[in-house]
Scaffold this active site. Structure first.
Site, PDB file in Angstrom:
ATOM      1  N   LEU A   1       0.929  -1.202   0.031  1.00 31.56           N
ATOM      2  CA  LEU A   1      -0.058   0.018   0.019  1.00 31.56           C
ATOM      3  C   LEU A   1       0.953   1.102   0.155  1.00 31.56           C
ATOM      4  O   LEU A   1       0.332   2.369  -0.136  1.00 31.56           O
ATOM      5  CB  LEU A   1      -0.802  -0.012   1.325  1.00 31.56           C
ATOM      6  CG  LEU A   1      -1.801  -1.190   1.543  1.00 31.56           C
ATOM      7  CD1 LEU A   1      -2.376  -0.978   2.742  1.00 31.56           C
ATOM      8  CD2 LEU A   1      -2.749  -1.438   0.192  1.00 31.56           C
TER       9      LEU A   1
ATOM     10  N   LYS B   1      16.704  -5.537   4.310  1.00 31.25           N
ATOM     11  CA  LYS B   1      16.967  -4.393   5.305  1.00 31.25           C
ATOM     12  C   LYS B   1      18.345  -4.574   6.143  1.00 31.25           C
ATOM     13  O   LYS B   1      18.767  -3.448   6.409  1.00 31.25           O
ATOM     14  CB  LYS B   1      15.924  -4.533   6.487  1.00 31.25           C
ATOM     15  CG  LYS B   1      14.519  -4.183   6.049  1.00 31.25           C
ATOM     16  CD  LYS B   1      13.636  -4.216   7.328  1.00 31.25           C
ATOM     17  CE  LYS B   1      12.336  -3.766   6.569  1.00 31.25           C
ATOM     18  NZ  LYS B   1      11.304  -3.595   7.851  1.00 31.25           N
TER      19      LYS B   1
ATOM     20  N   VAL C   1       1.128  -5.671  15.825  1.00 28.75           N
ATOM     21  CA  VAL C   1       1.682  -4.859  14.533  1.00 28.75           C
ATOM     22  C   VAL C   1       1.278  -5.362  13.394  1.00 28.75           C
ATOM     23  O   VAL C   1       1.445  -4.549  12.312  1.00 28.75           O
ATOM     24  CB  VAL C   1       3.342  -4.940  14.572  1.00 28.75           C
ATOM     25  CG1 VAL C   1       3.937  -4.303  16.048  1.00 28.75           C
ATOM     26  CG2 VAL C   1       3.843  -6.341  14.232  1.00 28.75           C
TER      27      VAL C   1
HETATM   28  P1  NAD Z   1      10.140 -12.055  11.443  1.00 26.65           P
HETATM   29  O1  NAD Z   1       9.890 -13.269  10.477  1.00 26.65           O
HETATM   30  O2  NAD Z   1      11.336 -11.432  11.143  1.00 26.65           O
HETATM   31  O3  NAD Z   1       9.887 -12.522  12.756  1.00 26.65           O
HETATM   32  C1  NAD Z   1       8.823 -13.183  13.281  1.00 26.65           C
HETATM   33  C2  NAD Z   1       9.266 -13.753  14.647  1.00 26.65           C
HETATM   34  O4  NAD Z   1       8.137 -14.387  15.181  1.00 26.65           O
HETATM   35  C3  NAD Z   1      10.098 -15.062  14.490  1.00 26.65           C
HETATM   36  O5  NAD Z   1      10.936 -14.850  15.319  1.00 26.65           O
HETATM   37  C4  NAD Z   1       9.234 -16.397  14.779  1.00 26.65           C
HETATM   38  O6  NAD Z   1      10.015 -17.306  15.306  1.00 26.65           O
HETATM   39  C5  NAD Z   1       8.381 -15.547  15.631  1.00 26.65           C
HETATM   40  N1  NAD Z   1       7.275 -16.502  15.728  1.00 26.65           N
HETATM   41  C6  NAD Z   1       6.540 -16.794  14.853  1.00 26.65           C
HETATM   42  N2  NAD Z   1       5.186 -17.410  15.350  1.00 26.65           N
HETATM   43  C7  NAD Z   1       5.212 -17.015  16.835  1.00 26.65           C
HETATM   44  C8  NAD Z   1       4.370 -17.511  17.974  1.00 26.65           C
HETATM   45  N3  NAD Z   1       3.157 -17.981  17.768  1.00 26.65           N
HETATM   46  N4  NAD Z   1       4.724 -17.051  19.162  1.00 26.65           N
HETATM   47  C9  NAD Z   1       5.986 -16.679  19.325  1.00 26.65           C
HETATM   48  N5  NAD Z   1       6.690 -16.356  18.444  1.00 26.65           N
HETATM   49  C10 NAD Z   1       6.388 -16.467  16.931  1.00 26.65           C
HETATM   50  O7  NAD Z   1       8.847 -11.299  10.690  1.00 26.65           O
HETATM   51  P2  NAD Z   1       8.856  -9.537  11.082  1.00 26.65           P
HETATM   52  O8  NAD Z   1       9.586  -8.876   9.880  1.00 26.65           O
HETATM   53  O9  NAD Z   1       9.354  -9.209  12.430  1.00 26.65           O
HETATM   54  O10 NAD Z   1       7.193  -9.421  10.920  1.00 26.65           O
HETATM   55  C11 NAD Z   1       6.428 -10.032  11.941  1.00 26.65           C
HETATM   56  C12 NAD Z   1       5.052  -9.190  11.590  1.00 26.65           C
HETATM   57  O11 NAD Z   1       5.042  -7.716  11.756  1.00 26.65           O
HETATM   58  C13 NAD Z   1       4.424  -9.414  10.129  1.00 26.65           C
HETATM   59  O12 NAD Z   1       3.076  -9.514  10.226  1.00 26.65           O
HETATM   60  C14 NAD Z   1       4.633  -8.110   9.578  1.00 26.65           C
HETATM   61  O13 NAD Z   1       3.783  -7.915   8.527  1.00 26.65           O
HETATM   62  C15 NAD Z   1       4.387  -7.174  10.634  1.00 26.65           C
HETATM   63  N6  NAD Z   1       4.966  -5.776  10.474  1.00 26.65           N
HETATM   64  C16 NAD Z   1       4.424  -4.904  10.533  1.00 26.65           C
HETATM   65  C17 NAD Z   1       4.788  -3.461  10.617  1.00 26.65           C
HETATM   66  C18 NAD Z   1       4.032  -2.226  10.865  1.00 26.65           C
HETATM   67  O14 NAD Z   1       4.406  -1.338  10.333  1.00 26.65           O
HETATM   68  N7  NAD Z   1       2.876  -2.284  11.370  1.00 26.65           N
HETATM   69  C19 NAD Z   1       6.288  -3.512  10.591  1.00 26.65           C
HETATM   70  C20 NAD Z   1       6.902  -4.467  10.085  1.00 26.65           C
HETATM   71  C21 NAD Z   1       6.278  -5.618  10.403  1.00 26.65           C
END
Ligand code: NAD
Length: 297
Positions: free
Chosen positions: A19, A74, A228
């Site tokens: 988006l 990143k 998030v």
């Molecule tokens: P990532 O893959 O880097 O990290 C995710 C982490 O969650 C991993 O360490 C994994 O082991 C852990 N995990 C997965 N399921 C789990 C559970 N049930 N319990 C505990 N730990 C668990 O992913 P990321 O880049 O950090 O993204 C995570 C989320 O954040 C995504 O949905 C992404 O869209 C969102 N995000 C939102 C924003 C925003 O601006 N709102 C910005 C960045 C990322």
């Protein structure tokens, strides 16, 4: 329209549905700027993420002013930059690259995006003791932001305990005045009753990863709950939290404010955050649920 047009891109894998281009271009238009924002999808272009350095060179040569950089570049992008701002250096991750005339500078707007969004959506919420679920890229940015806004005790849980431990160590080194520790996922039943709030930073709850990241029975009205995840905005976790009476913050606040900060870095113009937020929510097709929450907008 401005006589000096902007050319900006978003580089990463699977960025087609993002988006962000629409969000930036509408705000630029409202500010009278001639601003084109393109996605550069490394997957569909057949470009390996490790070639991000070449992508930067091409972008500069083609006249780009800036790039937003996302998964999986990143961290990879850092060695190709001339300078990093303090936040990006602390996180070891860059999501915005600005091409200045004689140097290429990296920033990270995710942590300030969460911090600003938190102040907007949960003003005055207690942040002394917070549990962070998820120690990936988003969790790292949120952890930094929470410690920056004064969290004294931060506990990080992740299904991958080593990842949680590594992030806790890194955050503790950067914030020696705070108590930062990692814990086992099954200790949430002990942690949440004594936490002011919990921030959820795993992909659980996204449209393609539906469900709850932990047992909703652990929620209680004295706990604020931030997610998030922003597609959808009203995740299963936030819905359950509102039913219990928790104050909640959806992922749209962080998403909008990482974009407002990037827009300002690129153009030097402070955007209208409320307008960007309304536009973002119309693009996602959802508006915040108003119940016991104190969410903005
Ligand atoms: P990532 O893959 O880097 O990290 C995710 C982490 O969650 C991993 O360490 C994994 O082991 C852990 N995990 C997965 N399921 C789990 C559970 N049930 N319990 C505990 N730990 C668990 O992913 P990321 O880049 O950090 O993204 C995570 C989320 O954040 C995504 O949905 C992404 O869209 C969102 N995000 C939102 C924003 C925003 O601006 N709102 C910005 C960045 C990322």
């Amino acid at each position: 329209m401005s006589s000096s047009p902007y050319l900006v891109g978003l580089v990463g894998q699977g960025v087609g549905p993002s988006l962000t281009p629409a969000l930036h271009m509408a705000e630029a238009r409202a500010n009278g700027l001639d601003y084109v924002y393109r996605t550069v999808d490394l997957t569909t272009s057949g470009i390996a993420p490790e070639r991000i350095g070449e992508v930067l060179e091409w972008a500069r040569a083609l006249g780009y002013n800036a790039l937003n950089v996302t998964h999986p570049c990143k961290r990879l992008v850092i060695e190709h930059l001339d300078a990093l701002d303090d936040g990006a250096a602390a996180l070891g991750a860059v999501n915005t690259v600005v091409f200045e005339p004689h140097r290429t500078v990296g920033y990270n707007t995710d942590a300030p995006g969460f911090g600003t969004g938190f102040g907007e959506g949960l003003p005055g919420a207690a942040t002394d003791s917070v549990t962070l679920v998820g120690a990936g890229g988003a969790g790292a940015a949120v952890g930094h932001a929470l410690l920056d806004i004064g969290t004294e005790h931060l506990v990080i849980v992740d299904l991958d305990v080593e990842r949680a431990t590594a992030l806790a160590r890194e955050l503790a080194n950067r914030h020696p005045g705070a108590r930062v520790e990692a814990s086992e996922f099954d200790k949430l039943s002990v942690l949440l009753p004594v936490s002011d709030g919990v921030v959820h930073c795993t992909p659980t709850g996204m449209a393609d990863h539906p469900g709850l990241p932990f047992d909703a029975g652990l929620l209680h009205p004295g706990l604020w709950v931030a997610d998030v995840v922003y597609r959808p905005l009203n995740t299963a976790l936030l819905t359950a939290a509102r039913e219990v009476g928790c104050q909640t913050l959806d992922g749209g606040h962080m998403a909008v404010h990482q974009a407002t900060t990037a827009f300002e870095l690129i153009t030097g113009i402070t955007p209208d955050a409320a307008r960007m937020s309304r536009h973002f929510r119309s693009l996602v097709g959802e508006f915040p649920t108003v119940s016991t929450t104190s969410e903005g907008n």
